[in-house]
Design an enzyme around this catalytic site. Structure first.
Site, PDB file in Angstrom:
ATOM      1  N   GLU A   1       0.699  -1.163  -0.630  1.00 39.10           N
ATOM      2  CA  GLU A   1       0.272   0.144  -0.027  1.00 39.10           C
ATOM      3  C   GLU A   1       0.738   1.299  -0.081  1.00 39.10           C
ATOM      4  OE1 GLU A   1      -3.809   0.202   2.181  1.00 39.10           O
ATOM      5  OE2 GLU A   1      -2.925   1.769   2.834  1.00 39.10           O
TER       6      GLU A   1
ATOM      7  N   ALA B   1      -9.746  11.743   2.962  1.00 34.29           N
ATOM      8  CA  ALA B   1     -10.782  12.057   3.592  1.00 34.29           C
ATOM      9  C   ALA B   1     -11.616  12.867   2.781  1.00 34.29           C
ATOM     10  CB  ALA B   1     -11.206  12.461   5.267  1.00 34.29           C
TER      11      ALA B   1
ATOM     12  N   HIS C   1      -7.974   3.138  -3.021  1.00 33.32           N
ATOM     13  CA  HIS C   1      -9.085   3.059  -2.616  1.00 33.32           C
ATOM     14  C   HIS C   1     -10.168   3.606  -3.123  1.00 33.32           C
ATOM     15  CE1 HIS C   1      -6.455   2.003   1.414  1.00 33.32           C
ATOM     16  NE2 HIS C   1      -5.902   1.505   0.034  1.00 33.32           N
TER      17      HIS C   1
ATOM     18  N   GLY D   1     -14.727   5.634   4.690  1.00 33.40           N
ATOM     19  CA  GLY D   1     -13.763   6.456   4.503  1.00 33.40           C
ATOM     20  C   GLY D   1     -14.535   7.186   5.933  1.00 33.40           C
TER      21      GLY D   1
ATOM     22  N   TYR E   1     -10.831  -5.214  10.779  1.00 31.70           N
ATOM     23  CA  TYR E   1     -10.698  -4.486  11.783  1.00 31.70           C
ATOM     24  C   TYR E   1     -10.549  -5.950  13.434  1.00 31.70           C
ATOM     25  CZ  TYR E   1     -11.379  -0.494   9.522  1.00 31.70           C
ATOM     26  OH  TYR E   1     -11.657   0.403   9.393  1.00 31.70           O
TER      27      TYR E   1
ATOM     28  N   HIS F   1     -13.169  -2.039  15.241  1.00 35.26           N
ATOM     29  CA  HIS F   1     -13.092  -0.203  14.857  1.00 35.26           C
ATOM     30  C   HIS F   1     -13.228   0.887  15.942  1.00 35.26           C
ATOM     31  CE1 HIS F   1     -14.197   3.216  12.230  1.00 35.26           C
ATOM     32  NE2 HIS F   1     -13.871   2.777  11.194  1.00 35.26           N
TER      33      HIS F   1
ATOM     34  N   GLN G   1      -6.612  -4.128   9.481  1.00 31.80           N
ATOM     35  CA  GLN G   1      -6.163  -2.811   9.861  1.00 31.80           C
ATOM     36  C   GLN G   1      -4.775  -3.605  10.824  1.00 31.80           C
ATOM     37  OE1 GLN G   1      -4.540   0.013  10.718  1.00 31.80           O
ATOM     38  NE2 GLN G   1      -6.348   1.159  12.007  1.00 31.80           N
TER      39      GLN G   1
ATOM     40  N   PHE H   1       0.562   6.647  15.917  1.00 27.10           N
ATOM     41  CA  PHE H   1      -1.142   6.438  15.024  1.00 27.10           C
ATOM     42  C   PHE H   1      -1.610   5.210  15.624  1.00 27.10           C
ATOM     43  CE2 PHE H   1      -1.000   4.190   9.783  1.00 27.10           C
ATOM     44  CZ  PHE H   1      -0.885   5.045   9.475  1.00 27.10           C
TER      45      PHE H   1
END
Length: 278
Positions: A10, A44, A69, A100, A137, A141, A168, A208
């Site tokens: 990615e 976003a 994406h 998103g 996730y 999430h 994730q 992060f």
């Protein structure tokens, strides 16, 4: 599950000409690993639309496979149709469909509220033209009401027409395997590929992770904190931890790995080679 593991990479769209050139160099190095595809993130509310499309166009022109994406928050059906037409014109056959984030100051999410609505719309508009990836996730999430609600939402996305999922990142393999088991219990039978985050800086990773809800196990924190500002030792420890995580995932039956490179080639290349994937 698929018989042949899928290994992918990615990128995010750089904001400066210098970043674009650095990404080209990183992509050239990573392309030698022959990943199944390169995914490209999307800001976003479509804030990186043009930059995302340009990177996707470059990847496709190089004879490689791009998976842009596509997020639905702030989008309309017409804007999504326009994106899909652009992707088809470029020869794109894989999309990562996401809810998103709602951009700051935007009160109306648009014509789509959740990723399952986007997945269903893509399927209705394009049939089987695209392989659709969705997000998973393992540690749930951060906006989910509960772990059960998050798993139910994941199953709903899959039933809407997803072909596979990318998770994730995480550092607890048990969390991934439990997530897969729970998803299978809900009738989900698509490949769920673990997301892998190489570690270049523990302080940056910690910031992060706090923002995106990914957990860093206490034992990891203590080992990295003991190294202080010793950059070389941090990278060496990170390589060992992430390589061992990948080995356990693959040995446990994970259908591939998806590397979050942050537009850097070195660590991903090293882990890839340590795993014997090159």
């Amino acid at each position: 599950m698929t018989d042949k593991p899928t290994f992918s990479i990615e990128f995010f769209p750089p904001a400066t000409p210098e970043g674009v050139e650095k990404l080209r160099l990183a992509r050239a190095q990573l392309a030698q690993l022959k990943p199944a595809f390169f995914s490209v993130t999307y800001g976003a509310g479509g804030s990186t639309r043009d930059r995302t499309l340009e990177i996707v166009r470059e990847i496709q022109a190089e004879g490689l496979h791009a998976a842009p994406h596509l997020s639905c928050i702030g989008a309309t059906k017409d804007s999504i149709r326009e994106h899909l037409a652009e992707f088809r014109e470029m020869g794109v056959t894989r999309i990562v469909a996401l809810r998103g984030d709602l951009p700051s100051g935007m009160a109306d999410p648009g014509e789509f509220r959740y990723a399952n609505e986007l997945v269903a719309f893509i399927r209705a508009e394009t049939g089987d033209a695209f392989h659709i990836e969705v997000a998973g996730y393992p540690e749930f999430h951060p906006q989910a009401r509960s772990a059960t609600a998050d798993l139910d939402a994941f199953a709903t996305k899959v039933r809407a027409g997803a072909n596979s999922a990318i998770t994730q990142y995480f550092y607890n393999a048990d969390a991934y395997f439990q997530f897969v088991d729970e998803a299978w219990a809900r009738g989900v039978e698509i490949p769920i590929v673990p997301g892998i985050m190489p570690i270049a800086s523990f302080s940056k990773l910690a910031r992060f992770s706090d923002a995106c809800g990914a957990e860093i196990p206490q034992w990891m924190r203590r080992r990295f904190e003991a190294l202080g500002d010793d950059t070389a030792s941090v990278k060496a420890l990170g390589l060992d931890i992430v390589t061992e995580l990948c080995e356990r995932l693959l040995e446990g039956g994970a259908p591939g790995l998806h590397f979050y490179t942050l537009n850097q080639a070195g660590l991903t290349s090293t882990i890839w080679q340590r795993l014997g994937l090159a």
